[in-house]
Design a protein around this motif. Structure first.
Motif, PDB file in Angstrom:
ATOM      1  N   SER A  49       0.579  -1.340   0.237  1.00 10.66           N
ATOM      2  CA  SER A  49       0.423   0.294  -0.418  1.00 10.66           C
ATOM      3  C   SER A  49       1.175   1.297   0.187  1.00 10.66           C
ATOM      4  O   SER A  49       1.976   0.594   0.334  1.00 10.66           O
ATOM      5  N   SER A  51       0.900   5.860  -1.001  1.00  9.60           N
ATOM      6  CA  SER A  51      -0.177   6.866  -1.400  1.00  9.60           C
ATOM      7  C   SER A  51       0.436   7.203  -2.483  1.00  9.60           C
ATOM      8  O   SER A  51       1.339   7.271  -2.768  1.00  9.60           O
ATOM      9  N   THR A  54      -3.651  10.543  -5.913  1.00  9.16           N
ATOM     10  CA  THR A  54      -4.785   9.697  -5.579  1.00  9.16           C
ATOM     11  C   THR A  54      -5.583   9.187  -4.719  1.00  9.16           C
ATOM     12  O   THR A  54      -5.983   8.440  -4.769  1.00  9.16           O
ATOM     13  N   TRP A  57      -3.397   3.403  -1.885  1.00 14.45           N
ATOM     14  CA  TRP A  57      -4.308   3.004  -2.520  1.00 14.45           C
ATOM     15  C   TRP A  57      -4.068   1.890  -2.339  1.00 14.45           C
ATOM     16  O   TRP A  57      -2.466   1.654  -1.368  1.00 14.45           O
ATOM     17  N   SER A  94      -6.191  -5.288  -6.428  1.00 16.55           N
ATOM     18  CA  SER A  94      -6.564  -3.599  -6.135  1.00 16.55           C
ATOM     19  C   SER A  94      -8.667  -3.800  -6.924  1.00 16.55           C
ATOM     20  O   SER A  94      -8.602  -4.138  -7.699  1.00 16.55           O
ATOM     21  N   ASN A  96      -9.522  -0.883  -7.213  1.00 21.41           N
ATOM     22  CA  ASN A  96      -9.529   0.078  -8.602  1.00 21.41           C
ATOM     23  C   ASN A  96      -8.438  -0.488  -9.565  1.00 21.41           C
ATOM     24  O   ASN A  96      -7.232  -0.727  -9.189  1.00 21.41           O
ATOM     25  N   LEU A  99      -5.877   2.214 -11.495  1.00 22.23           N
ATOM     26  CA  LEU A  99      -4.512   1.742 -10.250  1.00 22.23           C
ATOM     27  C   LEU A  99      -3.971   1.027 -10.063  1.00 22.23           C
ATOM     28  O   LEU A  99      -2.309   0.277 -10.486  1.00 22.23           O
TER      29      LEU A  99
END
Length: 202
Positions: A49, A51, A54, A57, A94, A96, A99
């Motif tokens: 994970s 950042s 966006t 994430w 993910s 997303n 992403l």
């Protein structure tokens, strides 16, 4: 008087011999209770994970190849050696999808298709239920030193849960973020490991 003195010395010698025998027996009993235990992964999750512009994430994988040798005595974890895991980058998923595609593209452009970790040193702290692990993480063609603070729980049902969390710099591991994605994904990411292992020697 001389006879009494000799008797006292002899009795003391016998007591000393018995005491030594008891100690040696206790030590040998402890040694006998030590055993190398074979654990097999029952559940696993590795999360990467980070950042960027966006926001936060996260990508997860729920199937990890893991190995290790464990020594257990009296329901205490004594040593852990050869701890390692390998995870193909393409199994990290993910919610997303855009992403996910972006991160996979970053690793692909760096010719990195697998993340590997292999322990080189460790120290078990039974009272704290912690393991200090130092190992090599292989993300590209090079190997980089990675310290891990591992917490563990050896349960009465003969399962062992291992959890760790560590921040990694992608650039220090040889993974460069393309200039057109600068800010989209920050250089520092967090690696999180959660493994549940079952005892296969019982």
């Amino acid at each position: 008087m001389k006879h009494v003195r000799k008797f006292s010395i002899s009795r003391a010698s016998i007591i000393s011999i018995i005491a030594i025998a008891v100690i040696l027996f206790s030590i040998s009993s402890i040694e006998e209770k030590k055993e190398n235990v074979v654990f097999e992964v029952a559940e696993s999750k590795i999360t990467i994970s980070g950042s960027g512009n966006t926001d936060k994430w996260k990508m997860e994988a729920s199937s990890v190849n893991c190995s290790g040798d464990f020594e257990v005595s009296n329901h205490q974890l004594l040593t852990i050696t050869d701890l390692g895991f390998a995870i193909p980058i393409n199994v990290l998923k993910s919610n997303n999808h855009q992403l996910e595609s972006t991160i996979n593209d970053i690793f692909k452009k760096n010719n990195c298709d697998e993340l590997k970790f292999k322990q080189t040193l460790s120290m078990v702290l039974p009272v704290m239920k912690k393991i200090h692990v130092i190992g090599e993480i292989n993300m590209l063609n090079g190997k980089y030193i990675l310290p891990l603070q591992v917490s563990y729980e050896l349960n009465s049902d003969q399962t062992l849960r291992i959890q760790a969390k560590q921040t990694i710099s992608l650039s220090q591991c040889g993974v460069n973020i393309p200039s057109y994605l600068a800010g989209t994904i920050n250089d520092e990411v967090e690696l999180e490991i959660d493994l549940l292992l079952v005892n296969k020697t019982i």
